[in-house]
Design a protein around this motif. Structure first.
Motif, short mmCIF file in Angstrom:
data_model
loop_
_atom_site.label_atom_id
_atom_site.label_comp_id
_atom_site.label_asym_id
_atom_site.label_seq_id
_atom_site.Cartn_x
_atom_site.Cartn_y
_atom_site.Cartn_z
N LEU A 115 0.75 -1.19 -0.01
CA LEU A 115 -0.04 0.00 0.00
C LEU A 115 0.95 1.26 -0.08
O LEU A 115 2.09 1.03 0.28
CB LEU A 115 -0.98 -0.03 1.32
CG LEU A 115 -1.89 -1.18 1.09
CD1 LEU A 115 -2.79 -1.02 2.53
CD2 LEU A 115 -3.03 -0.92 0.02
N PHE A 116 0.25 2.51 -0.42
CA PHE A 116 1.10 3.74 -0.34
C PHE A 116 0.76 4.15 1.02
O PHE A 116 -0.12 4.57 1.08
CB PHE A 116 0.47 4.43 -1.35
CG PHE A 116 0.24 3.93 -2.82
CD1 PHE A 116 1.68 3.17 -3.32
CD2 PHE A 116 -0.51 3.86 -3.64
CE1 PHE A 116 1.44 2.65 -4.52
CE2 PHE A 116 -0.77 3.41 -4.77
CZ PHE A 116 0.25 2.75 -5.38
N PRO A 117 2.12 4.40 1.74
CA PRO A 117 2.02 4.77 3.05
C PRO A 117 1.44 6.06 3.22
O PRO A 117 1.06 6.35 4.61
CB PRO A 117 3.51 4.36 3.60
CG PRO A 117 4.32 4.44 2.55
CD PRO A 117 3.40 3.84 1.38
N HIS A 118 1.67 6.99 2.51
CA HIS A 118 1.49 8.52 2.62
C HIS A 118 0.09 8.74 2.38
O HIS A 118 -0.36 9.87 2.26
CB HIS A 118 2.58 9.32 1.72
CG HIS A 118 2.05 8.80 0.14
ND1 HIS A 118 2.55 7.75 -0.46
CD2 HIS A 118 2.07 9.64 -0.72
CE1 HIS A 118 2.40 7.90 -1.51
NE2 HIS A 118 2.05 8.82 -1.97
N GLN B 118 6.61 -0.43 -3.97
CA GLN B 118 5.87 0.75 -4.11
C GLN B 118 5.77 0.98 -5.65
O GLN B 118 4.51 1.44 -6.26
CB GLN B 118 6.45 1.97 -3.60
CG GLN B 118 6.49 1.91 -2.12
CD GLN B 118 4.94 2.14 -1.48
OE1 GLN B 118 4.33 2.99 -1.93
NE2 GLN B 118 4.44 1.05 -0.65
N ALA B 121 3.27 -1.44 -7.27
CA ALA B 121 2.03 -1.56 -6.88
C ALA B 121 1.42 -0.47 -7.82
O ALA B 121 0.16 -0.80 -8.37
CB ALA B 121 1.93 -1.27 -5.50
N VAL B 136 3.61 8.58 -6.28
CA VAL B 136 4.07 7.69 -5.36
C VAL B 136 5.45 7.95 -4.63
O VAL B 136 5.67 7.74 -3.45
CB VAL B 136 4.03 6.20 -6.02
CG1 VAL B 136 4.47 5.15 -5.06
CG2 VAL B 136 2.63 5.99 -6.37
N PRO B 139 6.46 12.02 -3.20
CA PRO B 139 5.94 12.46 -1.74
C PRO B 139 6.40 11.55 -0.71
O PRO B 139 6.38 12.12 0.36
CB PRO B 139 4.38 11.96 -1.97
CG PRO B 139 4.07 11.95 -3.43
CD PRO B 139 5.38 11.45 -4.16
N GLN B 140 6.97 10.23 -0.95
CA GLN B 140 7.34 9.55 0.09
C GLN B 140 8.89 10.03 0.32
O GLN B 140 9.50 9.61 1.48
CB GLN B 140 7.39 8.19 -0.10
CG GLN B 140 6.03 7.50 -0.32
CD GLN B 140 5.96 5.99 -0.52
OE1 GLN B 140 6.82 5.33 0.45
NE2 GLN B 140 5.31 5.47 -1.55
N ALA B 216 4.29 12.56 8.54
CA ALA B 216 4.93 11.33 8.62
C ALA B 216 3.82 10.44 8.68
O ALA B 216 2.65 10.67 8.85
CB ALA B 216 5.77 11.23 10.03
N TRP B 217 4.10 9.07 8.45
CA TRP B 217 2.89 8.04 8.42
C TRP B 217 3.38 6.88 9.04
O TRP B 217 4.64 6.36 9.05
CB TRP B 217 2.66 7.98 7.16
CG TRP B 217 3.69 7.98 5.95
CD1 TRP B 217 4.59 6.67 5.64
CD2 TRP B 217 4.07 8.87 5.20
NE1 TRP B 217 5.36 7.20 4.91
CE2 TRP B 217 5.34 8.50 4.50
CE3 TRP B 217 3.72 10.09 5.17
CZ2 TRP B 217 5.88 9.18 3.55
CZ3 TRP B 217 4.30 10.88 4.23
CH2 TRP B 217 5.30 10.51 3.26
#
Lengths: 269, 217
Positions: A115-118, B118, B121, B136, B139-140, B216-217
């Motif tokens: 999954l895209f964590p952000h 990532q 996906a 994707v 941003p990370q 953050a996540w």
């Protein structure tokens, strides 16, 4: 090694997916030694076999996450990833944009969710419809909400992946695949990274999809799921299809010695 | 050793003028360097092969040659090409070009380090390379990029002192002028070190605040 002909297709019915002589090597190691099968729309095909048998590679070749070295894949008669062209029948790979257009017809559910964590659960599911299919943000989120409700996550739409359990994350991943309205979904050991008590919630969703007529190819070690849900079972070892047929037949009366040994091992745990 | 406090007292306000110039150079070169570096980084991640190759060669040149030489090349090269911009802009351009090379490497490295799953996906839902990068991977990458980018900006700020060799009247140069007339090199260079240290401490603090505020996540 006996090579078994693909299941005969009923007259007049074309398979959704036709795979012929799929080959793949990593370096000198031959991972797939010529895999062929047909899959009819609405069917669930389950691939089982020991680790290293090439099951996952088959799946990853189908939507060209890995580029096959040889063989053909056709989805509704359309060759995937390129075509043999010209007099010498040379392989021409598709340009990236066309490859991407083909790839979205295959849903893919990863072992580790990816999954895209952000992004929140809703955004994870909506991003494909919004950025790939060109739906408006509102339409994409409405579609995402429908799919998240379908996998019983209506109450978790605004959470990020890190706030969800493994089982919930995998169901978001399934919703993400569904939101693209794929022709079929490929599941790569979807429960292998889950805590045992969470496995059933993902398998239940998959069984429900199968019942609703979604076409699926599933690589799994969950034998009871394979037995219960598969329309067709393939047992692979060392990059080849060793045995295939109705799950009931393969499980209760395996013909090949390799199948017998594998099943004896996994069923008597 | 005795310290000449009268020189110190006199120098403190004089050096403030040079500090303003140093901050101005660092701000302009920092913005240009970051913007250029991000652009170069993106090219090296998603550009056509010849463009990627050119960025590679550029970064190699920047990293493989002394900044002092790069400053001289720009300083004497621009007029040779008919561009008379003066020492301030020559200095700003040289520092920007240098900073961009390092920033490009940070961008390429950080984005390239995002887990492979990532990208897979994103591919599996039909995204093309550019979209994967924008929606994707980038941003990370912003948060993990912050410490390295802060380093690059700090280095840039320290490097502004090299512009004294092409007579840009920045902090170091203004200190040298005082030394020339009063001959108190130890006092003035120590004072310069304190000025740079103070500026860089503030910069580091700002960077930490920004990093904390990034999601953050």
């Amino acid at each position: 090694m006996t090579s078994i002909a693909p299941t005969p297709v009923p007259r007049g019915l074309k398979p959704l997916l036709a795979v012929r002589d799929l080959r793949k090597s990593f370096g000198n190691r031959e991972i797939l030694k010529g895999i062929s099968f047909d899959l009819m729309a609405g069917q669930t095909l389950v691939l089982i076999g020991p680790s290293g048998s090439g099951k996952t590679t088959v799946l990853r070749c189908l939507n060209h996450l890995e580029t096959p070295d040889g063989g053909t894949i056709e989805l509704l008669g359309e060759p995937i990833g390129g075509a043999y062209m010209g007099e010498g029948a040379k392989w021409r790979a598709l340009p990236e944009a066309d490859m991407a257009r083909q790839r979205r017809k295959f849903g893919f559910v990863f072992q580790r969710f990816n999954l895209f964590p952000h992004l929140t659960a809703l955004e994870n599911v909506a991003i494909g419809p919004a950025k790939v299919l060109g739906l408006s943000r509102k339409e994409a989120e409405a579609r995402a909400a429908v799919q998240l409700t379908r996998v019983s996550l209506a109450d978790h739409m605004d959470k990020r992946p890190s706030q969800l359990s493994g089982g919930q994350q995998q169901r978001v991943a399934i919703a993400r695949a569904l939101a693209m309205e794929p022709r079929l979904i490929l599941f790569d050991e979807p429960t292998s990274a889950l805590d045992p008590e969470l496995v059933h919630e993902v398998l239940d969703v998959m069984a429900e999809l199968a019942r609703e007529g979604m076409t699926m190819v599933v690589v799994t070690h969950e034998m009871s799921f394979a037995r219960r849900v598969a329309d067709h079972l393939i047992f692979m070892a060392d990059g080849e299809i060793v045995e295939e047929g109705l799950p009931e037949a393969v499980f209760s009366a395996p013909r090949e010695e390799k199948t017998q040994r594998f099943l004896a091992h996994v069923l008597n745990r | 050793m005795s310290i000449d406090w009268s020189v110190v007292q006199m120098a403190i306000p004089l050096l403030a003028e040079g500090t303003v110039m140093t901050l101005k150079i660092a701000a302009i070169a920092g913005i240009l360097g970051l913007a250029g570096g991000v652009a170069l980084g993106l090219i090296s991640l998603g550009g056509l092969a010849p463009a990627r190759w050119m960025v590679r060669a550029y970064v190699d040149f920047i990293r493989g040659t002394p900044l002092l030489i790069q400053i001289f090349i720009v300083f004497f090269g621009l007029p040779a090409m008919g561009l008379r911009l003066g020492e301030f802009w020559a200095g700003v351009i040289a520092l920007s070009l240098n900073c961009a090379g390092y920033v490009a490497e940070v961008v390429r490295g950080t984005v390239g380090a995002v887990e492979k799953g990532q990208t897979e996906a994103a591919k599996s839902i039909g995204m093309t390379h550019g979209k994967i990068l924008v929606y994707v991977l980038l941003p990370q990458s912003i948060r993990p990029m912050m410490p390295a980018l802060t380093n690059d900006v700090i280095t840039l700020l320290k490097n502004t002192s090299l512009l004294s060799v092409i007579s840009v009247y920045e902090l170091t140069r203004s200190g040298q002028a005082i030394i020339a007339s009063h001959f108190a090199p130890v006092e003035i260079f120590t004072l310069l070190a304190i000025y740079y240290y103070a500026i860089i401490s503030v910069l580091s603090w700002i960077s930490r605040v920004i990093e904390r505020r990034l999601p953050a996540w």
